[in-house]
Design an enzyme around this catalytic site. Structure first.
Site, PDB file in Angstrom:
ATOM      1  N   HIS A   1       0.809  -1.224   0.000  1.00  0.00           N
ATOM      2  CA  HIS A   1       0.000   0.000   0.000  1.00  0.00           C
ATOM      3  C   HIS A   1       0.838   1.269   0.000  1.00  0.00           C
ATOM      4  CE1 HIS A   1       0.969  -0.068   4.277  1.00  0.00           C
ATOM      5  NE2 HIS A   1       0.629   1.195   4.327  1.00  0.00           N
TER       6      HIS A   1
HETATM    7  C1  UD1 Z   1      -2.069   5.614   5.874  1.00  0.00           C
HETATM    8  C2  UD1 Z   1      -0.765   6.081   6.492  1.00  0.00           C
HETATM    9  C3  UD1 Z   1       0.262   4.949   6.417  1.00  0.00           C
HETATM   10  C4  UD1 Z   1      -0.291   3.661   7.014  1.00  0.00           C
HETATM   11  C5  UD1 Z   1      -1.611   3.314   6.328  1.00  0.00           C
HETATM   12  C6  UD1 Z   1      -2.206   2.065   6.926  1.00  0.00           C
HETATM   13  C7  UD1 Z   1      -0.315   8.482   6.247  1.00  0.00           C
HETATM   14  C8  UD1 Z   1       0.560   9.492   5.596  1.00  0.00           C
HETATM   15  N1  UD1 Z   1      -0.189   7.217   5.805  1.00  0.00           N
HETATM   16  O1  UD1 Z   1      -1.817   5.427   4.491  1.00  0.00           O
HETATM   17  O2  UD1 Z   1       1.413   5.330   7.140  1.00  0.00           O
HETATM   18  O3  UD1 Z   1       0.647   2.621   6.813  1.00  0.00           O
HETATM   19  O4  UD1 Z   1      -2.515   4.415   6.500  1.00  0.00           O
HETATM   20  O5  UD1 Z   1      -3.337   1.663   6.237  1.00  0.00           O
HETATM   21  O6  UD1 Z   1      -1.065   8.826   7.119  1.00  0.00           O
HETATM   22  N2  UD1 Z   1      -9.073   4.729   1.555  1.00  0.00           N
HETATM   23  C9  UD1 Z   1     -10.295   4.114   1.504  1.00  0.00           C
HETATM   24  N3  UD1 Z   1     -10.923   3.839   2.685  1.00  0.00           N
HETATM   25  C10 UD1 Z   1     -10.413   4.168   3.885  1.00  0.00           C
HETATM   26  C11 UD1 Z   1      -9.160   4.804   3.916  1.00  0.00           C
HETATM   27  C12 UD1 Z   1      -8.493   5.076   2.750  1.00  0.00           C
HETATM   28  O7  UD1 Z   1     -10.806   3.802   0.452  1.00  0.00           O
HETATM   29  O8  UD1 Z   1     -11.053   3.878   4.914  1.00  0.00           O
HETATM   30  C13 UD1 Z   1      -8.345   5.000   0.291  1.00  0.00           C
HETATM   31  C14 UD1 Z   1      -8.672   6.341  -0.284  1.00  0.00           C
HETATM   32  O9  UD1 Z   1      -8.727   6.207  -1.669  1.00  0.00           O
HETATM   33  C15 UD1 Z   1      -7.462   7.175   0.083  1.00  0.00           C
HETATM   34  C16 UD1 Z   1      -6.348   6.162   0.087  1.00  0.00           C
HETATM   35  O10 UD1 Z   1      -6.957   4.954   0.527  1.00  0.00           O
HETATM   36  O11 UD1 Z   1      -7.234   8.228  -0.794  1.00  0.00           O
HETATM   37  C17 UD1 Z   1      -5.210   6.520   0.978  1.00  0.00           C
HETATM   38  O12 UD1 Z   1      -5.649   6.738   2.312  1.00  0.00           O
HETATM   39  P1  UD1 Z   1      -4.758   7.642   3.315  1.00  0.00           P
HETATM   40  O13 UD1 Z   1      -5.309   7.625   4.681  1.00  0.00           O
HETATM   41  O14 UD1 Z   1      -4.505   8.966   2.729  1.00  0.00           O
HETATM   42  O15 UD1 Z   1      -3.351   6.938   3.336  1.00  0.00           O
HETATM   43  P2  UD1 Z   1      -2.993   5.390   3.412  1.00  0.00           P
HETATM   44  O16 UD1 Z   1      -2.374   5.013   2.136  1.00  0.00           O
HETATM   45  O17 UD1 Z   1      -4.133   4.587   3.930  1.00  0.00           O
END
Ligand code: UD1
Length: 303
Positions: free
Chosen positions: A203
């Site tokens: 991820h």
């Molecule tokens: C975040 C953390 C990362 C951690 C990871 C665990 C930061 C900078 N990164 O990354 O360190 O390892 O969480 O999972 O904070 N999305 C969904 N549903 C959700 C959450 C996210 O669909 O419930 C999708 C969305 O498209 C979003 C993308 O995942 O844009 C990224 O989510 P985001 O929280 O920005 O960062 P992660 O990659 O999850």
């Protein structure tokens, strides 16, 4: 009025780390604020249920966005909550955007911050998490470290030694507390997993955001799948790019939705090996004795 301890949680790995801390502080006045950084049932709610976390007192529901937009939305949401609740301490966890956002708001309001999992360093400032870690530690009155080398990292950055406390690893406390529930045979049957499989998770932005790099990783994963069945519970972040790169175009690759905590660790426990770019899974596999191949050029978790 009693000044509560406020825990700020936002993303999946925070929930696992906060559970034993919240439980240990059960005699104190506590408030849990969920920023809503992770919001899906499978990325958030199932963790609250399985880990026995209290229902959040507030959910800021910030959702996804660019780093600036997400961090700013969390800060704007937290400021009035901290003003209203006047916490005696704000506890933040790990290295996600919710962590730095909460630390920054609290520090500027003169509220002491405790950082759980302080001092880890990958020395790779292209990782958003490394930026979050370094800045959060500078803003924290209490740095709770999980790994001995973190003490030296903090000293090198000028963090006074009396702020640093080596307390062990709450993510591993959660793992050990739930060890009896990780039934790999139950999970094998429930998900129809083969007897021998490799489990992969990917991820990290550096691996899944660029179609070129994701394509190269998919080729490598298919080479592994030539040798063993490959099970991939896929984080929503990487799904579109990895699927477009043909991730499941191999007869021995199975892509699953993200799993809850109990099923995920049970699946890890039953795997022949793990391939991952996660931070936490490196530590969890070490405790479980499952070989882990880390798809990153560095790690903040040499332990
Ligand atoms: C975040 C953390 C990362 C951690 C990871 C665990 C930061 C900078 N990164 O990354 O360190 O390892 O969480 O999972 O904070 N999305 C969904 N549903 C959700 C959450 C996210 O669909 O419930 C999708 C969305 O498209 C979003 C993308 O995942 O844009 C990224 O989510 P985001 O929280 O920005 O960062 P992660 O990659 O999850």
């Amino acid at each position: 009025m009693l000044q509560p301890i406020v825990h700020v949680l936002g993303a999946r790995p925070n929930f696992v780390k906060a559970a034993p801390v919240i439980s240990a502080l059960s005699d104190a006045e506590q408030t849990v604020i969920h920023t809503g950084q992770h919001y899906d049932e499978r990325m958030s709610e199932i963790f609250f249920r399985e880990l026995g976390l209290p229902e959040p007192d507030v959910n800021l529901e910030v959702g996804s966005g660019s780093h600036a937009a997400q961090t700013a939305a969390i800060m704007i949401g937290l400021e009035p909550e901290f003003t209203k609740r006047s916490p005696g301490l704000v506890i933040v966890y790990g290295d996600v955007n919710s962590t730095i956002a909460a630390a920054l708001v609290a520090a500027k309001m003169g509220i002491p911050v405790a950082h759980v999992e302080a001092g880890l360093r990958s020395f790779d400032m292209t990782m958003p998490e490394e930026v979050n870690r370094r800045l959060t530690d500078q803003l924290s009155s209490l740095c709770f470290v999980t790994s001995p080398e973190a003490i030296g990292h903090l000293a090198n950055e000028g963090v006074p030694v009396d702020r640093v406390h080596f307390v062990g690893n709450p993510m591993i406390d959660t793992l050990l507390k739930n060890l009896d529930t990780f039934d790999s045979e139950r999970v094998r049957a429930a998900y129809e997993l083969p007897d021998r499989y490799v489990l992969a998770t990917l991820h990290r932005p550096a691996n899944v955001d660029s179609p070129r790099i994701a394509g190269e990783l998919v080729r490598r994963l298919h080479e592994i799948a030539d040798l063993a069945d490959l099970i991939i519970p896929l984080h929503p972040r990487g799904r579109p790019v990895l699927m477009a790169a043909g991730l499941d175009d191999h007869p021995r690759v199975r892509v699953l939705d993200p799993l809850g905590y109990i099923d995920f660790i049970a699946a890890v426990r039953g795997a022949a090996a793990i391939v991952t770019d996660s931070g936490g899974i490196q530590e969890e596999t070490t405790i479980l004795g499952v070989p882990c191949l880390t798809v990153r050029p560095n790690t903040e978790r040499p332990i």
